[in-house]
Structure formats: C-alpha cells, structure tokens
Design an enzyme around this catalytic site. Structure first.
Site, PDB file in Angstrom:
ATOM      1  N   CYS A   1       0.829  -1.218   0.000  1.00 32.83           N
ATOM      2  CA  CYS A   1       0.000   0.000   0.000  1.00 32.83           C
ATOM      3  C   CYS A   1       0.859   1.262   0.000  1.00 32.83           C
ATOM      4  O   CYS A   1       0.333   2.366  -0.091  1.00 32.83           O
ATOM      5  CB  CYS A   1      -0.928  -0.006   1.206  1.00 32.83           C
ATOM      6  SG  CYS A   1      -1.855  -1.525   1.308  1.00 32.83           S
TER       7      CYS A   1
ATOM      8  N   HIS B   1      -9.372   3.544  -1.249  1.00 31.19           N
ATOM      9  CA  HIS B   1      -7.979   3.106  -1.106  1.00 31.19           C
ATOM     10  C   HIS B   1      -7.586   2.162  -2.238  1.00 31.19           C
ATOM     11  O   HIS B   1      -7.486   0.961  -2.043  1.00 31.19           O
ATOM     12  CB  HIS B   1      -7.811   2.452   0.273  1.00 31.19           C
ATOM     13  CG  HIS B   1      -6.426   2.014   0.609  1.00 31.19           C
ATOM     14  ND1 HIS B   1      -5.284   2.602   0.087  1.00 31.19           N
ATOM     15  CD2 HIS B   1      -5.985   1.034   1.464  1.00 31.19           C
ATOM     16  CE1 HIS B   1      -4.220   1.998   0.585  1.00 31.19           C
ATOM     17  NE2 HIS B   1      -4.605   1.039   1.411  1.00 31.19           N
TER      18      HIS B   1
END
Lengths: 386, 134, 345
Positions: A85, A333
């Site tokens: 991420c 996200h």
C-alpha cells in the site's frame, strides 16, 4: 543536491470503475497531472508508477511500460515500484531521487490500482500478499485482522476506546463529503460505525477503507525548472524505513518503528518539527492506524492518539487537521495509488487554491503512506517555501 | 493465500508447520520461529541449529475474523492471535474453541489441526493451532 | 518374550450432538431411539479435525505414556474409513507431525470398523518377528452417516493409538480373527455416505463375527469367561455389544467400563480401540481384558490382554479417555451440519 518541486497534480475519481481498466485510469491521471502542469507528454523524461498487485488483481504485470505505452510516453524509462500500500509514495520518492541525482529534470510519478475485477474474497487474499505469506496469510489472517490485533492491544495498553476509533471514520467522512472525487462522499455518525457489521473484532465495516479503483499522478521538476512554473510546491523532506514483514515479529504492536524512523528523517531534512506541520495526510486504511500514526508522527504522546481524536484536534478547524479531504476511509484506497493521492491533496492545500476543501493558510504538509502492517513507511514533507 | 497453493512451498515448511520446529542461534541463544537460517544479530558469527518449541505460550493479542480470505470462508468466525511462545519469540496462530473464552494474557498450548484446503481436488494443509489452557 | 501395549492414548473431539436434537429435525421419537440404541449423544469433530488430526493427538498421548524415543518406532498403520485422501497415506502426515523416523513402514488400512485392530495385529506380528522394536497402530474415524439415516444418530468421531512392543503395560496374550464375505455395510468409491443392510447387519453380520472371533480366541488361549475382568466389543450402538456380551456369557459389569458409545457414539475404526483405552485408564495389574472388534464386510479381531505392573506408572502420563469424553460442548443441528461439511458453500 538540488531541490525538487511538484508542479502538476491530479487524481481520478476514486470508486468502482466498472467501465475503466487500469490502463485507462493511469492514463487519465497522467493527463490530469500534465494538464495541471501545462506540459506536453514529450517534456517528460522518466516515469515511475506505484502499483501493488496488478498481477493478482487483473493478471497484468509490466504495468510501467503499459502506462508509458498507453499515454504515449514511450520510449522514456518507465519503472514500476512496489511496496504494497506504500507503492506510490515510494514511486514518488524514486522520482524525487532521480531528479536530485541530476539524472532527470522532469519526471512523472504515478500510482494506480484496479481492484474490483476480482471477488471480495480474492481481493482480501491478494491484499494479504502485503503480509507474511508463509506465516500470516496461510493461517487465515486478513489485513483487517492484523490491524484488529493492533487495535486490541492499543485498547488494552492505553485505554483507547471503541468510540475514539469510530470518531476517526466520522472525521474522515465529514471531510470526504466535501470531496467530489471521493468514493464515499457522505457523512457518518459514531453510532453508525458502532452498528456496522463486525469484520475482525473490534474493527467494524466502517473502520475499514473500501476496495477501490483509481489512479493519481504528479509531475516533478528540478529546482532550476521549477521557477518557470506557477506555484511550485517543494519537497522538503523524504523519509523511508522498513520493519519486519510479519506483525508478530515486532516488539511493539502499538507503534510503527518504520513510521518513527521515516518521520525523523523527513523532519530532519525539512528542518521542521511536528508542531510546524499545518496539514497532515495519514494512512487510515483502518481507523486504529490513524490513531497510531498521529502518535508515531509526534503530534501527541504515545497512547494519547484516541484522546487527540476525541478532542477534535484532527478536524479541519482543529489544532492539526488530518485527512482534510477524506482520507483512505472516505476517498477510497486503491492501494497502489493512495500514496500519491495523499501527496496531491497536500500539494493542493499548499497551493492555497483548493476551493471548498481549502485549509486556509496551510504552508507545510506531511503525508504518511504505509505498506502492509507497517513493514514499509514513507513520510514526505512538502512546503510552499524552502 | 492463493486458492491453489504450491505443493513444494508447504512441503518445504512441514517441520515448522506441523511440529513447531524452529531454529536457535547458539552464539547469542536467540530462538527463531518461523525458523531463520541467519541470525540478524550475530550475522556471520551466528551459528544456527534446529530448535523444538513446546507449543506453550500466552496470548499477546487476538481478533475474531468474520470476513475470511479465500480458503477460510467456511471457518468463520475464527480467532487469530499473536502468541508469545515460552521459549521466546512470537507467532501468529488460530485459537480453537469458544471465541468468547479468548483473552489477552491467557495461556495456550498447541494442537494439530487442519488449516485449510485448496479445494475439493487440492491439498489439505495441516498445522499448529492453539487451545486455551483452562 | 513379552509383547504388548507399551503406551496408549485416546482422543475424542469435544463437540456433542444429542439423539434428541437429531430426532427433532427428522420428526422421530427420541426416547424410543435412545432406548433402542442405548446412545445419548455422539461426538462431532470440529471443522478442522479429521482422521489425521485425531491420530496425531491420540498418538501424542500414546507416546507420553510409552515414554519412548519416537525414532524407535518402525511401523505406523492407521485404520480408518475416513482417510482424508483417497490416495496419499494419512500415515505419512501423522509420522511427520510426530517426528518419527524415515526408516518407517507405513500403510493406511481399511476394513470398515475393524481396520484399527488389524493395524494392532500387524504391529504385533512385526514386533514378534523381530523386524521392528515398536509399532504404532491407530484406529480413528470421523464417521459418515447420511442425514436422516439411522446411522446419523450414532456416527461419531474419535480414535485411539497403541504402541506395541516389549516391556508392555498390558501383555498381548494372543489374537484370533474370523472373516467371511458378508456385505452388511459398504461404501462405494467416491460416495460420501455408506449404505447398509439394516437388520441384516445384526445377526449374519455383527453377532456371528463377534461371537465366533471371541470364542475362537478363548479356545485358542484356553481361557474361560471367568478369566476376564473386562470385555471390550465393537460399539455400533449400545445395544449390540450389550447383547453380544450376554450371548458370550459375560456379566454386563465387565462390559460397562468400555461402553463409551453411550456418550460419544460409534467412532468406527476407533470404536473398540477407544473402549480399550477407557478400560486401561482404570485397569489394575493382573486384570485380563478381552477385546473384539467388528468390521462390516465382514470380520472380527479378538485379543486378550493381561495388564502388567507397568500400568501404574503410565496411566497418568496423559489425559484419560474420560477426560476427553467429559470435556464436551453440545451443539445444535445447524452447527452440526456446518461442522460436518453437509452444507454446500
């Protein structure tokens, strides 16, 4: 070494893009950044793109060349950067380093992820590739599970409450309701969070950032060139650090050493302290992580993050506005795009022209992007001046 | 975890996965589970040997997984915890039994269970889980 | 040379479902079923338990009691009707988990509910022949019964492991088998649930074989009913062994200790082995035990064990059968269906 500035920035609408693939999203973000910079594709000398797992999400690797190809940037060097991420904060950092070194003068850094072509369970398994495959994923852990383990311990050690975690989501959704590019641009309440379904105790659905498609891109230039552009935003500090891949191998489950180390480097380079930061972007993949991040970045004492949130200090009009445009929770996200999306939101705040999202008078901003359960952390500090 | 996992990958890890065989650096006495081939502290001065863990330990933190990844859907809700092993070092593992009996600092011991199956045609993966010691 | 059981261990999963709970779903008369079967509830394995995990737990208990180096075990045979793999030996996984030697004879056995005792006979033969020092024999099952079928009320889960060798806690005095081609219960390859001949399973099946093998053993060893302190018989339910016990002329008190079926159901290949472990948990030196298994198809293996002084120092080195049977948690039919994989996800 020479300074680097961001002179173009843009991100796509974040959400479930049923009719767009990774190539379209990344091209769209690149075009937004170039348009914003008032540059042509031929001016770009190199491309860095953050992407976590296109191989699993869409069966496509080699996405840096694909991005260059689709946006007509070939034959410039195109490099994919992966750190789960934190992929695109690292792509940004690679772009910064390539300009600092003198190798390039104008570079595009992007991040993109297409997550909704596979089922939810497959996406969860793919995301667990950010953890330890042999010793975490293989026993049935999920990312919500890993952050739930941290939350449980944070609650036990510091008395952080379930409500305080809910308030993180409430704050971010409130801010995101102002952001037209957010996946979930609406407000929620503490009760709504506490009544949402359990995902991994104590975390509930509304503690978790969603699964999202999206892309983000910035154009960076060297100090010499920056002066030719309007409103350049300067990269004042860039810190990156690593920690054990598996959560169980860390001494503390309530702090991220990687964040602390990366922040120390970034603060040092920027010659700034936490109290000098006007706007903050942290990695709220799960509500607890915003609380841990606030502490690790030095905005409050360890263990006081929950209270800091409860006292509304993270609000847009609070002492330290955090995730002023919605954060991962409300904006969404797309894992490989988030790091640059955070930087773009800082850049836009520092330009002072962010319309209804503007935090008035913001001169310095910090973005924290985290990979996995904290095995990678990248902290960037940007400023209107240096 | 990929739904159809690798045969060699799990074969390679079977000592550790089935019986909690880790390693120990006899230079600094640090124990490793998962087994490490390299002591990060002693580096090239380290000497690594096999080390058998007892399977006894304590819950450091835990969660109840309600939304499972591929291969674990049928087991929900299940508990995953971080366990402090008595001999040192920590591991992640499932805790079997009543999910309401799990608490931080409770004592656990290891048991041998099925972990997951690839699918009806695929491998069955076995390994260690933990049980609360009353 | 005295050969027999050096160490033993049982394992029974902790979940139970009552006859009443099953009967409720199928609209049957629970009281009549309880009386007819002499079973109150049956054990149910957790979703992550199978013949392999049960075997590992039982064998760990057997190793604790035997106190031997696992490396000295030269053969491992597991008898079961529910080996998790149709092709790929359960024994290899169990041996790996137990840390046994690689110089090891392994095969998975199947003979309906008597494959566990067949494994004990093989180990006994190999030890007696001097081919191995110790043999590990396991009978374990997560029994199958079709929903709504009579078998559903009794098909339980569990198993027991026996380490056969010298210096035993119970000498194996002799064994006798009785085998015929009698198809009273079967399961075709690839089928999930067994089929059975209902009442045909009784006389031509169970009783003929259990009585013939038991009598054959007593004759072979010149032993009489009075010479035995305990009887262990295969337990498809409570009724069959009780009747067989009477037919053999044993008083029912000698059967009572082994009659674990009442509280855990029939764990197929593990049934008489778990019954024997329940007896060994309380046996005293000098006690003699008759055990006769029954496997449909059909055959019975009969054994005579003479308990030695060693029992006293080994009995308490591992959890008893009673520990497992009494440490239970009752579940409803919904969870039973989920745990047993009868729900298609």
């Amino acid at each position: 070494m020479r300074r680097v500035a961001v002179i173009g920035a843009g991100y796509t609408k974040f959400g479930e893009h049923w009719n767009k693939s990774l190539r379209q999203l990344s091209t769209e973000a690149g075009a937004l950044a170039l348009e914003d910079a008032k540059l042509e594709g031929k001016d770009i000398q190199a491309l860095y793109i953050g992407n976590m797992s296109s191989g699993h999400f869409i069966g496509q690797e080699h996405v840096a060349a694909l991005a260059a190809d689709q946006s007509g940037l070939t034959p410039i060097p195109a490099t994919r950067v992966e750190a789960a991420c934190a992929s695109s904060a690292l792509a940004f950092r690679q772009a910064v380093l390539s300009i600092m070194s003198g190798k390039h003068d104008i570079v595009i850094a992007a991040g993109a992820e297409k997550m909704t072509d596979i089922t939810g369970a497959s996406a969860l398994s793919t995301l667990m590739g950010a953890g330890d495959q042999e010793w975490e994923s293989s026993i049935g852990l999920t990312f919500a599970g890993l952050y739930a383990l941290m939350a449980q311990r944070h609650m036990k050690d510091y008395g952080t409450t379930r409500e305080q975690m809910a308030m993180v989501s409430v704050n971010n959704h409130k801010n995101g309701s102002l952001n037209p590019l957010a996946q979930h641009p609406f407000e929620i309440t503490v009760e709504k969070v506490l009544n949402s379904s359990l995902i991994a105790d104590p975390l509930r659905l509304l503690d978790c950032s969603p699964i999202t498609d999206g892309a983000a891109a910035v154009v960076l230039v060297s100090e010499e060139l920056a002066k030719r552009f309007e409103n350049p935003i300067w990269v004042l500090g860039s810190g990156q650090a690593s920690d054990t891949l598996a959560l169980h191998n860390r001494n503390s489950m309530t702090e991220m050493l990687s964040t602390k180390v990366a922040a120390k480097i970034a603060y040092g380079e920027a010659k700034l302290k936490p109290e000098n930061i006007d706007v903050v972007e942290v990695h709220d993949c799960f509500s607890i992580n915003e609380i841990i991040a606030i502490e690790d970045l030095g905005f409050c004492e360890k263990g006081q993050g929950g209270k800091f949130v409860e006292d509304n200090k993270i609000a847009r009009d609070g002492e330290r506005p955090v995730n002023t445009t919605g954060g991962l929770k409300s904006i969404g996200h797309p894992v490989g795009a988030t790091g640059i999306r955070q930087i773009i939101d800082i850049v836009k705040q520092l330009r002072g022209t962010y319309g209804s999202l503007q935090i008035n008078g913001a001169k310095t901003g910090l973005a924290l992007n985290i990979g996995g359960s904290g095995a990678t952390a990248a902290v960037h500090i940007l400023g209107r001046e240096y | 975890m990929p739904y159809k996992s690798s045969v060699p990958l799990f074969w390679r890890l079977k000592d550790a996965k089935y019986s909690l065989v880790g390693t120990k650096c006899i230079t600094c006495n640090q124990v490793f589970f998962p087994p490490a081939d390299f002591c990060p502290q002693c580096r090239r001065k380290g000497k690594i040997e096999k080390f058998q863990f007892s399977g006894n330990g304590e819950v450091v933190s835990y969660t109840v997984i309600r939304v499972a990844p591929e291969g674990f859907e049928k087991y929900v809700p299940y508990v995953v915890a971080i366990i402090q092993l008595d001999e040192g070092t920590r591991i992640s593992g499932q805790i079997i039994g009543d999910i309401n009996k799990v608490e931080i600092e409770k004592r656990v011991k290891s048991v041998f269970r099925r972990i997951t199956e690839d699918n009806d045609q695929g491998l069955i993966h076995y390994g260690i889980k933990f049980e609360i010691v009353d | 040379m005295v050969i027999g059981i050096v160490g033993y261990g049982a394992y029974v999963p902790k979940y139970r479902i009552t006859i009443d709970e099953i009967a409720k779903v199928w609209g049957q008369d629970a009281q009549a079923l309880r009386k007819g079967l002499l079973v109150e509830e049956k054990s149910v394995p957790a979703m992550d338990e199978d013949t392999i995990t049960i075997s590992v737990e039982a064998a760990r208990n057997a190793l604790l009691r035997a106190g031997i180096d696992p490396i000295k075990i030269g053969a491992l045979y597991i008898g079961s009707e529910s080996h998790p793999y149709a092709v790929k030996s359960s024994g290899t996984i169990v041996a790996q988990a137990l840390g046994l030697s690689t110089n090891l004879m392994v095969a998975d056995f199947e003979f309906a509910c008597k494959a566990g005792t067949a494994a004990m006979q093989c180990c006994y033969g190999l030890v007696k022949a001097g081919e191995i020092e110790y043999g590990l024999a396991i009978g374990a099952d997560t029994s199958q019964g079709r929903p709504g079928d009579a078998l559903e009320y009794t098909a339980g889960a569990g198993g027991a492991a026996y380490i056969i060798g010298k210096d035993p806690l119970a000498e194996l005095e002799g064994t006798f088998s009785y085998t015929t081609d009698t198809t009273d219960f079967w399961r075709r390859d690839g089928e999930k649930y067994p089929s059975h001949g209902a009442r045909f399973s009784g006389h031509p099946g169970y009783f003929t074989h259990v009585l013939s093998a038991s009598k054959g053993l007593m004759k072979k060893l010149s032993l009489k009913v009075e010479d035995f302190d305990y009887v262990v018989l295969h337990m498809p339910n409570g009724k069959f062994p009780t009747n067989a016990c009477k037919l053999l002329g044993f008083p029912l008190e000698k059967l009572e200790t082994s009659l674990v079926v009442k509280r855990m159901g029939n764990c197929y290949s593990g049934s008489s082995p778990v019954g024997l472990s329940a007896v060994l948990d309380v046996a005293k030196p000098g006690n003699r035990i008759l055990m006769t298994s029954y496997g449909s198809g059909a055959g019975s293996d009969s054994f005579s064990f003479l308990v030695t002084d060693k029992i006293l120092e080994r009995q308490n080195k591992a959890p008893t059968t009673e520990n497992y049977i009494s440490k239970k948690e009752n579940i409803d039919y919904g969870n039973y269906v989920k745990f047993r994989g009868k729900l298609k996800l």
